[in-house]
Design an enzyme around this catalytic site. Structure first.
Site, PDB file in Angstrom:
ATOM      1  N   LYS A  52       0.814  -1.318  -0.063  1.00  0.00           N
ATOM      2  CA  LYS A  52      -0.134  -0.034   0.045  1.00  0.00           C
ATOM      3  C   LYS A  52       1.031   1.139  -0.122  1.00  0.00           C
ATOM      4  CE  LYS A  52      -3.483   2.405   2.602  1.00  0.00           C
ATOM      5  NZ  LYS A  52      -4.582   2.509   3.564  1.00  0.00           N
ATOM      6  N   LYS A  59      -2.203  -1.507  -3.755  1.00  0.00           N
ATOM      7  CA  LYS A  59      -3.167  -0.456  -3.662  1.00  0.00           C
ATOM      8  C   LYS A  59      -2.013   0.772  -3.963  1.00  0.00           C
ATOM      9  CE  LYS A  59      -6.247   1.966  -0.653  1.00  0.00           C
ATOM     10  NZ  LYS A  59      -6.637   1.928   0.741  1.00  0.00           N
TER      11      LYS A  59
HETATM   12  C1  PBG Z   1      -7.255   3.611   5.282  1.00  0.00           C
HETATM   13  C2  PBG Z   1      -7.808   3.328   4.084  1.00  0.00           C
HETATM   14  C3  PBG Z   1      -7.555   4.266   3.070  1.00  0.00           C
HETATM   15  C4  PBG Z   1      -7.981   3.752   1.983  1.00  0.00           C
HETATM   16  C5  PBG Z   1      -8.551   2.565   2.266  1.00  0.00           C
HETATM   17  N1  PBG Z   1      -8.404   2.428   3.664  1.00  0.00           N
HETATM   18  C6  PBG Z   1      -6.897   5.598   2.916  1.00  0.00           C
HETATM   19  C7  PBG Z   1      -5.634   5.916   3.611  1.00  0.00           C
HETATM   20  O1  PBG Z   1      -4.917   5.167   3.774  1.00  0.00           O
HETATM   21  O2  PBG Z   1      -5.503   7.081   4.145  1.00  0.00           O
HETATM   22  C8  PBG Z   1      -8.208   4.229   0.672  1.00  0.00           C
HETATM   23  C9  PBG Z   1      -9.122   3.815  -0.322  1.00  0.00           C
HETATM   24  C10 PBG Z   1      -9.489   4.665  -1.370  1.00  0.00           C
HETATM   25  O3  PBG Z   1      -8.939   5.730  -1.700  1.00  0.00           O
HETATM   26  O4  PBG Z   1     -10.386   4.369  -2.011  1.00  0.00           O
HETATM   27  N2  PBG Z   1      -7.034   2.623   6.230  1.00  0.00           N
END
Ligand code: PBG
Length: 345
Positions: A203, A260
Site C-alpha cells: 500500500k 494499492k
Molecule cells: C485507510 C484506508 C484508505 C483507503 C482504504 N483504507 C486511505 C488511507 O490510507 O488514507 C483508501 C481507499 C481509497 O482511496 O479508495 N486505512
C-alpha cells in the site's frame, strides 16, 4: 491503391479482422465475479449521502446498505468491503470506538450476514475512521509517529470483534509491521480459524486516496488536506520494498495479497503476480475513480470505455480480483441492466 506487397509470414492483424476472431483470441476479461464493491456506512436512518468527490458513491445507513447489497449479490458481485464514517463526537485520539463491541461497522456486518448471507463481507482493519488525527494507528506524540506494536494490539482486537460479528475476511490496511501474523494468531486463538485475511500488502503513500478521506472524514479531522502517512505507507518509487512487504505478509499467513492503488502501480501487480501463488487483489482507489468521473463529466473521456479499460488493464497486469467503486456499474453493464450512475448510459 498501389499493388505494393510485403512478403510476410506473420500478419498479426489476421486474428483482429472480425468480432468473432477477436473474441477467440481475447486474453483477458472483467466479469462481475472479479469485482469487490467498497461501501460507506453511516449511523441513523437518513437517506444516502452523496460523496461530492466521488460522484455516484454514497454513505448509506445500515438499512440502505442492505438493499444495495441485495442488488449487488443479484448482479453476481461476490463481495463488498465496508468502511464506516463516524460522527466526529465518537472519534478520539486513541480511536477507542474501534473496539466498541457494538460499533457501527460491526452492526453492519451482523445485519449483512443475516440478510444477504451469500455475499462475502470484508472489514477493513485500521484506526483512521476512529481517530481525531485521521492516522491509521495510535499516535505517539513524543515520537511524532505511530506506535507500531500497540497499534497491532488494537488491530488484533478489531479482527476478533469483526470475526465474532460474522465477517468473512478482515483486511488490515494500516501497514504496521508484523500485523498479519499477529492478527492470524489472535483470530486462531479465539476460535476463528475460518476467518480469512486479505492483506493490504503493498500500500503506497498515494495522493489518490484524497476522495476516500473526504468520504470517511479522516482528512478533515486531521485538520490538514494532506495527511502524511509516509512513515508507514510505501514510497511510490520503491518496488523492491513493495516486494519485501508482500513476501512478509505471505510468510505471516495472509490468504489474499493486495496492491494499492492499482492503475498507477500495474508494474507492481505484475511483479507480485509472478512472485506468489496466492490470490492477488488490486484496489482501484477513490482518486482513480474520481479522475475518470471528472473527465467524463466534462465530456473529455468516454465514461464506460475508460472505466472498462482501466479495469481490464488491472486484470491484465495480474490481479485476480479488483476492489473498485465501479463494481456495481460494470456488473450492470455486463448484465444488460441500465446504469444508475450519474453519467450512465
Ligand atoms: C485507510 C484506508 C484508505 C483507503 C482504504 N483504507 C486511505 C488511507 O490510507 O488514507 C483508501 C481507499 C481509497 O482511496 O479508495 N486505512
Amino acid at each position: 491503391m498501389s499493388s505494393y506487397q510485403l512478403d510476410l509470414t506473420r500478419r498479426p492483424r489476421r486474428t483482429r479482422r472480425t468480432a468473432a476472431l477477436r473474441t477467440l483470441v481475447n486474453e483477458t476479461t472483467v466479469q462481475a465475479s472479479h469485482l469487490i464493491q467498497p461501501l460507506f456506512v453511516i449511523e441513523g436512518d437518513g437517506p444516502p449521502e452523496p460523496i461530492e468527490s466521488m460522484p455516484g458513491q454514497f454513505r448509506r445507513s445500515i438499512a440502505d446498505l442492505l438493499e444495495e447489497c441485495k442488488e449487488l449479490a443479484g448482479l453476481g458481485i461476490p463481495a463488498v468491503a465496508l468502511f464506516p464514517k463516524l460522527d466526529a463526537a465518537v472519534k478520539a485520539d486513541d480511536g477507542r470506538e474501534a473496539t466498541n463491541p457494538d460499533t457501527l461497522v460491526l452492526r453492519a456486518i451482523r445485519a449483512l450476514k443475516q440478510t444477504v448471507p451469500e455475499l462475502a463481507v470484508i472489514a477493513d482493519l485500521a484506526l483512521d475512521p476512529y481517530t481525531t488525527h485521521g492516522h491509521d494507528g495510535l499516535w505517539d506524540a513524543s515520537a511524532q509517529d505511530l506506535a507500531n506494536d500497540p497499534t497491532v494490539e488494537v488491530l488484533c482486537e478489531m479482527a476478533v470483534l469483526a470475526a465474532e460479528a460474522g465477517v468473512d475476511i478482515v483486511a488490515p490496511s494500516d501497514m504496521m509491521d508484523g500485523r498479519v501474523g499477529a492478527i492470524r494468531e489472535a483470530l486462531d486463538g479465539n476460535g476463528h480459524q475460518k476467518t480469512a485475511i486479505m492483506a493490504y500488502s503493498a500500500k503506497f503513500a498515494s495522493a489518490y486516496y484524497g476522495p476516500f478521506r473526504d468520504a470517511v472524514g479522516s482528512s478533515a479531522s486531521a485538520g490538514t488536506p494532506h495527511l502524511d502517512k509516509r512513515t508507514y505507507q510505501l514510497n511510490p518509487g520503491n518496488r523492491r520494498e513493495a516486494l519485501l512487504e508482500v513476501a512478509l505478509d505471505e510468510q505471516e499467513g495472509a490468504d489474499i495479497l493486495m496492491v494499492k492503488p492499482a492503475g498507477p502501480y500495474l508494474d507492481i501487480i505484475r511483479e507480485v503476480r509472478e512472485e506468489t501463488d496466492l490470490p492477488l487483489a488490486a484496489y482501484q482507489v477513490s482518486g482513480e475513480y474520481a479522475q475518470i468521473m471528472a473527465a467524463a463529466e466534462r465530456g473529455w473521456l468516454d465514461l464506460e470505455r475508460c472505466r472498462d479499460e482501466s479495469l481490464l488493464a488491472i486484470r491484465r497486469a495480474g490481479a485476480d480480483m479488483i476492489l473498485t467503486y465501479f463494481a456495481k456499474d460494470v456488473a450492470r453493464s455486463l448484465a444488460g441492466v441500465p446504469s444508475d450512475a450519474p453519467l450512465g448510459a
